[in-house]
Design a protein around this motif. Structure first.
Motif, PDB file in Angstrom:
ATOM      1  N   GLY A  42     -11.470  -4.886   6.911  1.00 49.55           N
ATOM      2  CA  GLY A  42     -10.121  -5.065   7.401  1.00 49.55           C
ATOM      3  C   GLY A  42      -9.194  -3.968   6.909  1.00 49.55           C
ATOM      4  O   GLY A  42      -9.609  -3.004   6.265  1.00 49.55           O
ATOM      5  N   TRP A  43      -7.918  -4.132   7.207  1.00 45.87           N
ATOM      6  CA  TRP A  43      -6.924  -3.120   6.850  1.00 45.87           C
ATOM      7  C   TRP A  43      -6.857  -2.884   5.349  1.00 45.87           C
ATOM      8  O   TRP A  43      -6.556  -1.771   4.901  1.00 45.87           O
ATOM      9  CB  TRP A  43      -5.552  -3.533   7.373  1.00 45.87           C
ATOM     10  CG  TRP A  43      -5.250  -3.037   8.747  1.00 45.87           C
ATOM     11  CD1 TRP A  43      -5.127  -3.765   9.886  1.00 45.87           C
ATOM     12  CD2 TRP A  43      -5.014  -1.672   9.127  1.00 45.87           C
ATOM     13  NE1 TRP A  43      -4.850  -2.950  10.958  1.00 45.87           N
ATOM     14  CE2 TRP A  43      -4.763  -1.660  10.519  1.00 45.87           C
ATOM     15  CE3 TRP A  43      -5.010  -0.466   8.430  1.00 45.87           C
ATOM     16  CZ2 TRP A  43      -4.498  -0.485  11.222  1.00 45.87           C
ATOM     17  CZ3 TRP A  43      -4.737   0.709   9.128  1.00 45.87           C
ATOM     18  CH2 TRP A  43      -4.492   0.697  10.494  1.00 45.87           C
ATOM     19  N   ARG A  69       1.032  -2.046  10.916  1.00 45.87           N
ATOM     20  CA  ARG A  69       0.608  -1.890   9.525  1.00 45.87           C
ATOM     21  C   ARG A  69       1.568  -0.993   8.749  1.00 45.87           C
ATOM     22  O   ARG A  69       1.822  -1.204   7.566  1.00 45.87           O
ATOM     23  CB  ARG A  69      -0.817  -1.325   9.462  1.00 45.87           C
ATOM     24  CG  ARG A  69      -1.500  -1.567   8.130  1.00 45.87           C
ATOM     25  CD  ARG A  69      -1.707  -3.046   7.883  1.00 45.87           C
ATOM     26  NE  ARG A  69      -2.174  -3.282   6.513  1.00 45.87           N
ATOM     27  CZ  ARG A  69      -2.534  -4.465   6.040  1.00 45.87           C
ATOM     28  NH1 ARG A  69      -2.481  -5.516   6.832  1.00 45.87           N
ATOM     29  NH2 ARG A  69      -2.935  -4.600   4.789  1.00 45.87           N
ATOM     30  N   ALA A  70       2.088   0.032   9.426  1.00 48.70           N
ATOM     31  CA  ALA A  70       3.076   0.893   8.771  1.00 48.70           C
ATOM     32  C   ALA A  70       4.318   0.081   8.404  1.00 48.70           C
ATOM     33  O   ALA A  70       4.871   0.222   7.300  1.00 48.70           O
ATOM     34  CB  ALA A  70       3.445   2.055   9.692  1.00 48.70           C
ATOM     35  N   PHE A  81       4.906   5.730   6.563  1.00 45.88           N
ATOM     36  CA  PHE A  81       5.467   6.495   7.675  1.00 45.88           C
ATOM     37  C   PHE A  81       4.530   6.423   8.880  1.00 45.88           C
ATOM     38  O   PHE A  81       3.326   6.630   8.744  1.00 45.88           O
ATOM     39  CB  PHE A  81       5.657   7.960   7.279  1.00 45.88           C
ATOM     40  CG  PHE A  81       6.467   8.146   6.028  1.00 45.88           C
ATOM     41  CD1 PHE A  81       7.848   8.146   6.067  1.00 45.88           C
ATOM     42  CD2 PHE A  81       5.832   8.314   4.805  1.00 45.88           C
ATOM     43  CE1 PHE A  81       8.598   8.315   4.910  1.00 45.88           C
ATOM     44  CE2 PHE A  81       6.564   8.478   3.627  1.00 45.88           C
ATOM     45  CZ  PHE A  81       7.953   8.479   3.684  1.00 45.88           C
ATOM     46  N   PHE A  82       5.102   6.110  10.039  1.00 48.14           N
ATOM     47  CA  PHE A  82       4.356   6.183  11.300  1.00 48.14           C
ATOM     48  C   PHE A  82       4.914   7.374  12.072  1.00 48.14           C
ATOM     49  O   PHE A  82       6.118   7.436  12.357  1.00 48.14           O
ATOM     50  CB  PHE A  82       4.542   4.899  12.107  1.00 48.14           C
ATOM     51  CG  PHE A  82       3.823   4.896  13.431  1.00 48.14           C
ATOM     52  CD1 PHE A  82       2.601   4.262  13.583  1.00 48.14           C
ATOM     53  CD2 PHE A  82       4.374   5.525  14.546  1.00 48.14           C
ATOM     54  CE1 PHE A  82       1.945   4.251  14.816  1.00 48.14           C
ATOM     55  CE2 PHE A  82       3.727   5.524  15.778  1.00 48.14           C
ATOM     56  CZ  PHE A  82       2.510   4.887  15.901  1.00 48.14           C
ATOM     57  N   ILE A  83       4.033   8.321  12.409  1.00 45.98           N
ATOM     58  CA  ILE A  83       4.478   9.567  13.038  1.00 45.98           C
ATOM     59  C   ILE A  83       3.609   9.849  14.261  1.00 45.98           C
ATOM     60  O   ILE A  83       2.382   9.736  14.206  1.00 45.98           O
ATOM     61  CB  ILE A  83       4.370  10.754  12.054  1.00 45.98           C
ATOM     62  CG1 ILE A  83       5.181  10.465  10.785  1.00 45.98           C
ATOM     63  CG2 ILE A  83       4.847  12.049  12.704  1.00 45.98           C
ATOM     64  CD1 ILE A  83       5.024  11.533   9.713  1.00 45.98           C
ATOM     65  N   PHE A 116       0.483   7.392   5.384  1.00 49.70           N
ATOM     66  CA  PHE A 116       0.864   8.038   6.643  1.00 49.70           C
ATOM     67  C   PHE A 116      -0.032   7.524   7.765  1.00 49.70           C
ATOM     68  O   PHE A 116      -1.264   7.587   7.675  1.00 49.70           O
ATOM     69  CB  PHE A 116       0.740   9.558   6.541  1.00 49.70           C
ATOM     70  CG  PHE A 116       1.760  10.180   5.639  1.00 49.70           C
ATOM     71  CD1 PHE A 116       2.983  10.608   6.134  1.00 49.70           C
ATOM     72  CD2 PHE A 116       1.515  10.326   4.278  1.00 49.70           C
ATOM     73  CE1 PHE A 116       3.934  11.175   5.300  1.00 49.70           C
ATOM     74  CE2 PHE A 116       2.456  10.894   3.433  1.00 49.70           C
ATOM     75  CZ  PHE A 116       3.674  11.315   3.942  1.00 49.70           C
ATOM     76  N   PHE A 117       0.582   7.024   8.819  1.00 47.89           N
ATOM     77  CA  PHE A 117      -0.131   6.557   9.997  1.00 47.89           C
ATOM     78  C   PHE A 117       0.201   7.531  11.127  1.00 47.89           C
ATOM     79  O   PHE A 117       1.323   7.524  11.661  1.00 47.89           O
ATOM     80  CB  PHE A 117       0.304   5.134  10.351  1.00 47.89           C
ATOM     81  CG  PHE A 117       0.029   4.128   9.260  1.00 47.89           C
ATOM     82  CD1 PHE A 117      -1.106   3.332   9.294  1.00 47.89           C
ATOM     83  CD2 PHE A 117       0.906   3.996   8.183  1.00 47.89           C
ATOM     84  CE1 PHE A 117      -1.365   2.411   8.294  1.00 47.89           C
ATOM     85  CE2 PHE A 117       0.661   3.077   7.169  1.00 47.89           C
ATOM     86  CZ  PHE A 117      -0.484   2.283   7.222  1.00 47.89           C
ATOM     87  N   LEU A 118      -0.769   8.393  11.468  1.00 49.22           N
ATOM     88  CA  LEU A 118      -0.535   9.475  12.436  1.00 49.22           C
ATOM     89  C   LEU A 118      -1.206   9.123  13.763  1.00 49.22           C
ATOM     90  O   LEU A 118      -2.429   9.010  13.847  1.00 49.22           O
ATOM     91  CB  LEU A 118      -1.082  10.799  11.892  1.00 49.22           C
ATOM     92  CG  LEU A 118      -0.611  11.218  10.485  1.00 49.22           C
ATOM     93  CD1 LEU A 118      -1.195  12.574  10.123  1.00 49.22           C
ATOM     94  CD2 LEU A 118       0.905  11.240  10.392  1.00 49.22           C
TER      95      LEU A 118
END
Length: 562
Positions: A42-43, A69-70, A81-83, A116-118
């Motif tokens: 899982g996450w 999740r971010a 951060f979601f970018i 960081f979620f890219l």
């Protein structure tokens, strides 16, 4: 906005993948999960990985999961951060959907970790084949002074991820210093030995690539029950009967299926229910502040979708917003529309919520279908046909090639225009199964396409677009079972073809093909991937006797002196 996707309490899982082979060129090698011995996670596990890539196809929910999740991480007090990857180079300060530039600079000056979620490699590639690399170089420069404190999670569609080159790029630009051997616990060393890793010091040095697992049948039932669906078991049988099992395993597609089920009490193919979904969402537009003829809406959203494809810009600027950097101006696409009507159109559920003054199509399959319908209308005009065809198919060094920018749309367009279908599939037959709804074509056309795809794979001439599981599922129908059996026998010595055909057998439940695949699965002289596919076909589709025979064979100790 109202009417957004409901929040269903699903717990998504991720499966580890096989590493790319060392002895062959694997830039475009498909990403495959482990067959045995690797549990999904899982996450909480994903977020402990310093560098991780999540592979998922359209509608699987990867962007929703990453964004949620971010936000969850930020709410827990973390730097998170979601970018959008495509915005990193040109508009970094306004590229954050979660977090902001001020928080980023604060993190740089701290001693804390950040997540960081890219999202997403494939959207970046719509603009430029080098866009992902350039974005990662820009991102690496931004975090250079704090790189060791960054947990980086990147999402991608399977076809956009280059198994070797992109791994090497991330290792080069975003390395993470491995702990020394004496700092690694016994459990980690044991795992390294069990997975065949020769040097435990490299335990954290590679990029972890995982696949977002599909929804299983229990997830689908929970999803349906949470949305108040009735006769769920009857719906489950209808999903299987209509060949929509692979689609129902993804949240977005399942929403469309449930909508159609509630209205019609029956399901059609992928094309039919996406058209239904588009019509429902356009019908739900709030025209309180303005009025418009509903009949012109499909053509209007088709223009916008086509503009996304033509410009390579996935973001659409909301008229009246302060943003003048990101996306394109839809007023240029709909010049005769009053500004308030454009705003109302962009507020419908076909589009995401506005962030920094821009929206995007909520689902790429719908965007690509709408664009294909618009292009099909243009092709129907004899005066424009030659111009449009020249955009889609070009000649280079005496060879006809498909323009890369239009490729995501072509699986739909080949269903809508017979001449384009003939020309496109003559160049790349796998286009028909990379998306769209190939099952809607007559069986003879599907049979011809299927044979062409397998021949290209066997000859090493394909570009692997048909090799992912979703593409296989689109053509894995029982009416091709005899063709599959014949091709398994014909290509019995070709591991690439067998790897494709074996997965098609288990997805299509084609039991007639199992005797040949059983022999291949038992043979220790065959290639790894061919045996994996054949083994899975037997274990998921075969009789108890066939499964027992294979299991006994796998447990046999090879005779080294034989």
């Amino acid at each position: 906005m109202s009417g957004r996707e409901p929040i269903v309490p699903l717990v998504r899982r991720f499966s580890p993948t096989l590493s790319p082979s060392d002895d062959e060129s694997t830039d475009s090698e498909a990403v495959h999960p482990y067959l045995f011995g690797k549990n999904s996670s899982g996450w909480e596990v994903i977020e402990e990985k310093r560098r991780c890539v999540i592979i998922a196809d359209a509608g699987a929910g990867k962007t929703h999961e990453m964004l949620a999740r971010a936000r969850y991480s930020a709410e827990r007090g973390r730097y998170a951060f979601f970018i959008r990857i495509e915005n990193i180079r040109e508009a970094f300060a306004s590229a954050f959907d979660v977090g902001d530039a001020e928080s980023f600079e604060k993190w740089i000056g701290s001693e804390d970790d950040a997540w960081f979620f890219l999202d997403s490699v494939d959207e970046a590639l719509l603009q430029d084949p080098l866009a992902f690399e350039e974005a990662m170089r820009a991102f690496a420069a931004r975090i250079a002074d704090a790189r060791e404190r960054a947990y980086i999670i990147i999402s991608s569609r399977s076809y956009a991820w280059r198994a070797r080159t992109d791994r090497q790029l991330l290792d080069q630009l975003l390395p993470y210093e491995s702990p020394k051997a004496n700092e690694i616990g016994e459990e980690e060393i044991e795992e390294a030995v069990q997975t065949g890793m020769s040097d435990p010091n490299k335990l954290t040095n590679s990029i972890d690539v995982v696949i977002l697992d599909d929804l299983d049948e229990d997830d689908i039932r929970m999803f349906a029950a949470h949305l108040g669906a009735s006769d769920i078991e009857e719906m489950m049988q209808e999903i299987k009967k209509a060949g929509l099992s692979s689609l129902s395993s993804r949240p977005y597609d399942l929403l469309g299926i449930l909508t159609k089920w509630r209205s019609d009490r029956q399901l059609g193919g992928r094309l039919g229910y996406l058209k239904h979904s588009i019509a429902v969402q356009l019908d739900g537009i709030n025209w309180t502040a303005c009025s418009i003829d509903p009949s012109i809406l499909p053509e209007a959203v088709g223009r916008i979708a086509a503009s996304v494809i033509l410009t390579g810009k996935a973001e659409i600027r909301v008229p009246g917003s302060a943003n003048d950097e990101r996306g394109f101006d839809p007023i240029e696409v709909l010049p005769d529309w009053p500004r308030e009507n454009v705003v109302a159109l962009l507020d419908c559920t076909l589009f995401t919520d506005a962030v920094y003054g821009v929206v995007r199509f909520r689902h790429r399959d719908i965007r690509e279908l709408l664009a294909a319908e618009w292009f099909a209308d243009q092709l129907a005009n004899p005066e424009r046909r030659a111009e449009i065809e020249a955009m889609l198919i070009r000649e280079k060094y005496g060879e006809r090639i498909l323009t890369p920018r239009f490729r995501p749309m072509l699986p739909w367009l080949v269903l809508l225009d017979d001449r384009i279908r003939r020309e496109v599939t003559a160049i790349r037959p796998e286009i028909a199964v990379e998306g769209g709804d190939v099952a809607s074509l007559p069986v003879e056309e599907r049979r011809s396409l299927f044979h062409s795809i397998v021949e290209q794979i066997a000859e090493g001439k394909d570009d692997r677009g048909a090799r992912d599981n979703d593409a296989i599922a689109r053509i894995a129908h029982a009416d091709l079972s005899s063709d599959v059996a014949a091709l398994v026998e014909r290509h019995a010595e070709n591991d690439d073809a067998l790897f494709f055909l074996g997965r098609l057998v288990w997805q299509g439940q084609m039991t007639d093909c199992l005797p040949l695949l059983l022999d291949i699965a038992r043979s220790r002289s065959r290639g790894l991937y061919a045996r994996i596919a054949a083994t899975r076909a037997v274990f998921t589709t075969g009789s108890k006797e066939q499964r027992d025979t294979l299991w006994d064979s796998l447990l046999e100790v090879p005779n080294k002196h034989a």
